[in-house]
Design an enzyme around this catalytic site. Sequence first.
Site, PDB file in Angstrom:
ATOM      1  N   GLN A 105     -16.788  11.284  56.359  1.00 24.51           N
ATOM      2  CA  GLN A 105     -15.673  10.352  56.112  1.00 24.51           C
ATOM      3  C   GLN A 105     -14.453  10.810  56.905  1.00 24.51           C
ATOM      4  O   GLN A 105     -13.436  10.133  56.928  1.00 24.51           O
ATOM      5  CB  GLN A 105     -15.330  10.347  54.620  1.00 24.51           C
ATOM      6  CG  GLN A 105     -16.449   9.855  53.732  1.00 24.51           C
ATOM      7  CD  GLN A 105     -16.198  10.227  52.269  1.00 24.51           C
ATOM      8  OE1 GLN A 105     -15.477   9.553  51.554  1.00 24.51           O
ATOM      9  NE2 GLN A 105     -16.796  11.314  51.823  1.00 24.51           N
ATOM     10  N   ASN A 106     -14.548  11.991  57.529  1.00 24.04           N
ATOM     11  CA  ASN A 106     -13.390  12.548  58.230  1.00 24.04           C
ATOM     12  C   ASN A 106     -13.284  11.976  59.634  1.00 24.04           C
ATOM     13  O   ASN A 106     -14.288  11.562  60.227  1.00 24.04           O
ATOM     14  CB  ASN A 106     -13.509  14.071  58.305  1.00 24.04           C
ATOM     15  CG  ASN A 106     -13.609  14.691  56.915  1.00 24.04           C
ATOM     16  OD1 ASN A 106     -13.257  14.047  55.937  1.00 24.04           O
ATOM     17  ND2 ASN A 106     -14.093  15.910  56.835  1.00 24.04           N
ATOM     18  N   VAL A 107     -12.063  12.024  60.158  1.00 22.21           N
ATOM     19  CA  VAL A 107     -11.836  11.478  61.506  1.00 22.21           C
ATOM     20  C   VAL A 107     -11.314  12.594  62.420  1.00 22.21           C
ATOM     21  O   VAL A 107     -10.633  12.338  63.396  1.00 22.21           O
ATOM     22  CB  VAL A 107     -10.854  10.278  61.461  1.00 22.21           C
ATOM     23  CG1 VAL A 107     -11.433   9.135  60.640  1.00 22.21           C
ATOM     24  CG2 VAL A 107      -9.476  10.663  60.923  1.00 22.21           C
ATOM     25  N   ASP A 108     -11.661  13.862  62.081  1.00 21.44           N
ATOM     26  CA  ASP A 108     -11.086  14.989  62.815  1.00 21.44           C
ATOM     27  C   ASP A 108     -11.951  15.506  63.950  1.00 21.44           C
ATOM     28  O   ASP A 108     -11.532  16.375  64.715  1.00 21.44           O
ATOM     29  CB  ASP A 108     -10.738  16.136  61.845  1.00 21.44           C
ATOM     30  CG  ASP A 108     -11.929  16.563  60.956  1.00 21.44           C
ATOM     31  OD1 ASP A 108     -13.079  16.478  61.424  1.00 21.44           O
ATOM     32  OD2 ASP A 108     -11.692  16.970  59.810  1.00 21.44           O
ATOM     33  N   HIS A 123     -15.685   6.521  58.811  1.00 16.36           N
ATOM     34  CA  HIS A 123     -14.335   5.938  58.793  1.00 16.36           C
ATOM     35  C   HIS A 123     -13.705   5.879  60.179  1.00 16.36           C
ATOM     36  O   HIS A 123     -12.481   5.838  60.307  1.00 16.36           O
ATOM     37  CB  HIS A 123     -13.434   6.717  57.808  1.00 16.36           C
ATOM     38  CG  HIS A 123     -13.761   6.428  56.362  1.00 16.36           C
ATOM     39  ND1 HIS A 123     -13.400   7.247  55.319  1.00 16.36           N
ATOM     40  CD2 HIS A 123     -14.417   5.384  55.786  1.00 16.36           C
ATOM     41  CE1 HIS A 123     -13.821   6.736  54.164  1.00 16.36           C
ATOM     42  NE2 HIS A 123     -14.451   5.613  54.422  1.00 16.36           N
ATOM     43  N   THR A 192     -15.963  16.243  49.052  1.00 15.54           N
ATOM     44  CA  THR A 192     -15.470  14.878  48.839  1.00 15.54           C
ATOM     45  C   THR A 192     -15.274  14.634  47.345  1.00 15.54           C
ATOM     46  O   THR A 192     -16.098  15.064  46.530  1.00 15.54           O
ATOM     47  CB  THR A 192     -16.387  13.799  49.461  1.00 15.54           C
ATOM     48  OG1 THR A 192     -15.838  12.509  49.153  1.00 15.54           O
ATOM     49  CG2 THR A 192     -17.816  13.858  48.966  1.00 15.54           C
TER      50      THR A 192
HETATM   51  P1  OAD Z   1     -10.241  13.720  48.819  1.00 12.87           P
HETATM   52  O1  OAD Z   1      -8.894  14.258  49.165  1.00 12.87           O
HETATM   53  O2  OAD Z   1     -10.298  12.551  47.905  1.00 12.87           O
HETATM   54  O3  OAD Z   1     -11.135  14.852  48.148  1.00 12.87           O
HETATM   55  C1  OAD Z   1     -11.243  16.116  48.728  1.00 12.87           C
HETATM   56  C2  OAD Z   1     -12.253  16.913  47.913  1.00 12.87           C
HETATM   57  O4  OAD Z   1     -12.406  18.179  48.549  1.00 12.87           O
HETATM   58  C3  OAD Z   1     -11.829  17.193  46.455  1.00 12.87           C
HETATM   59  O5  OAD Z   1     -12.912  16.878  45.600  1.00 12.87           O
HETATM   60  C4  OAD Z   1     -11.539  18.696  46.447  1.00 12.87           C
HETATM   61  O6  OAD Z   1     -11.878  19.311  45.202  1.00 12.87           O
HETATM   62  C5  OAD Z   1     -12.429  19.186  47.563  1.00 12.87           C
HETATM   63  N1  OAD Z   1     -11.942  20.417  48.242  1.00 12.87           N
HETATM   64  C6  OAD Z   1     -10.684  20.880  48.394  1.00 12.87           C
HETATM   65  N2  OAD Z   1     -10.656  22.023  49.080  1.00 12.87           N
HETATM   66  C7  OAD Z   1     -11.947  22.300  49.396  1.00 12.87           C
HETATM   67  C8  OAD Z   1     -12.591  23.335  50.117  1.00 12.87           C
HETATM   68  N3  OAD Z   1     -11.909  24.344  50.674  1.00 12.87           N
HETATM   69  N4  OAD Z   1     -13.929  23.298  50.241  1.00 12.87           N
HETATM   70  C9  OAD Z   1     -14.653  22.278  49.694  1.00 12.87           C
HETATM   71  N5  OAD Z   1     -14.107  21.277  49.008  1.00 12.87           N
HETATM   72  C10 OAD Z   1     -12.769  21.271  48.855  1.00 12.87           C
HETATM   73  O7  OAD Z   1     -10.979  13.429  50.201  1.00 12.87           O
HETATM   74  P2  OAD Z   1     -12.241  12.477  50.488  1.00 12.87           P
HETATM   75  O8  OAD Z   1     -13.189  12.482  49.353  1.00 12.87           O
HETATM   76  O9  OAD Z   1     -12.755  12.838  51.817  1.00 12.87           O
HETATM   77  O10 OAD Z   1     -10.300   7.187  53.514  1.00 12.87           O
HETATM   78  O11 OAD Z   1     -11.535  11.062  50.573  1.00 12.87           O
HETATM   79  C11 OAD Z   1     -12.302   9.950  50.929  1.00 12.87           C
HETATM   80  C12 OAD Z   1     -11.467   8.967  51.662  1.00 12.87           C
HETATM   81  O12 OAD Z   1     -10.253   8.721  50.921  1.00 12.87           O
HETATM   82  C13 OAD Z   1     -10.952   9.422  53.009  1.00 12.87           C
HETATM   83  O13 OAD Z   1     -11.911   9.301  54.031  1.00 12.87           O
HETATM   84  C14 OAD Z   1      -9.782   8.512  53.228  1.00 12.87           C
HETATM   85  C15 OAD Z   1      -9.149   8.621  51.870  1.00 12.87           C
HETATM   86  O14 OAD Z   1      -8.352   7.572  51.463  1.00 12.87           O
HETATM   87  C16 OAD Z   1      -9.517   6.278  54.117  1.00 12.87           C
HETATM   88  O15 OAD Z   1      -8.380   6.518  54.468  1.00 12.87           O
HETATM   89  C17 OAD Z   1     -10.197   4.968  54.320  1.00 12.87           C
END
Ligand code: OAD
Length: 258
Positions: A105-108, A123, A192
Site C-alpha cells: 500500500q506504500n508509495v515509497d 496505491h 498495516t
Molecule cells: P497505518 O498508519 O494505518 O498503520 C500502520 C501500522 O503499522 C499500524 O498498525 C502500526 O501498529 C504498525 N507499525 C508501526 N510501526 C511499525 C514498525 N516499526 N513495524 C511494523 N509495524 C509497525 O498505515 P497503513 O495500514 O499502511 O492510503 O494505511 C493504509 C492506507 O491508509 C495508506 O496506504 C494510505 C492511508 O490513508 C491512502 O492514502 C489511499
Amino acid sequence: MREIPKDVYRKAAGVLVSRGNAVALTGAGISVESGIPSFRGSQGMWAKYDPAEYATIGAFLLDPEKIWMMFSEMMGVLEKALPNAAHLGLAEMERMGILRSVITQNVDGLHQAAGSRRVIEYHGNPGELVCLSCWKRYPSREKIAGGIPPGCECGEILKPDVVLYGEPIPWGAREDAESEALACDVLLVIGTSAQVAPACDIPRIAKEHGAFIIEINPEETSLTRTVTDIHLPGTASAVMGRLVELLENTRKEPNLSH
Ligand code: OAD
C-alpha cells in the site's frame, strides 16, 4: 512490547519453508524504521493533515495548491529514505524462492530499492505525475524541479500518480493483488492497520482460500483475532531480521520445519 517466544518464530519459519508460495502485504509500518511516518496514530501523517481535507480527490480538485504542500513534504521524506532490514528480508525471501510477490500500500519504492522484483503497487507510484484534464503523464523529478505545484502543458495542475480517497485502485494492481491473494499458501501481513478498503480485504480473501496468515505488527489489528494464524508482535525490521535468519537455518536443517 513482550518478547516473542522462540518457538513462535520457529513455527512461522517452519510454515514458510514447508508451504512456501508466500505473498507479503505491506503497509506504512514497514517503512517507519526507514524514517517515513505512518498514517494513523499520534505521530502519523493524518495527525498533521486531516485526510478529509488533504487526501481526497475532491479536495485535490478544489484546491490542488493546498494539497501540494502535503505532497511536497511527503516527497522530500521519501527521497531520503532507504530500505530497512524488513524490505531487505522480503527481497531475500524472494531470492530463496519462498516469496512470490509483495503487494504494497506504500508509495515509497523501498521494496524495489531493496531488490524485490515482483512488487504490486496498490496505491500507485509518485514517480509519475498525471494531468486529470488531458491525461498527459510526466516523470515527477524533472517536473518538480521546475517548481511546485507542477503544471501540465494544458495549464492544469498535475497530480502524483497515487491513489487519493475517492479514486479507484489502479485496475491492473487490484486484479494482480487479488490473484496473488487467491494463489498464495502463506500471506505475510506487515505493518498495516488494515483499516482501508479494499486493501484490507486481501488477508480475508487469502484466508478464505486456505492461506496461512502471519502478521508482523507491534500492535494488534482487526486481523489479529479474526484471520491471523501467527502474530509476531514486534517491529518489522527486528522480526523480519530474525525470521530470515531462521529461514536460512531451517533450509539448512530441514528437520526443523514442520
Ligand atoms: P497505518 O498508519 O494505518 O498503520 C500502520 C501500522 O503499522 C499500524 O498498525 C502500526 O501498529 C504498525 N507499525 C508501526 N510501526 C511499525 C514498525 N516499526 N513495524 C511494523 N509495524 C509497525 O498505515 P497503513 O495500514 O499502511 O492510503 O494505511 C493504509 C492506507 O491508509 C495508506 O496506504 C494510505 C492511508 O490513508 C491512502 O492514502 C489511499
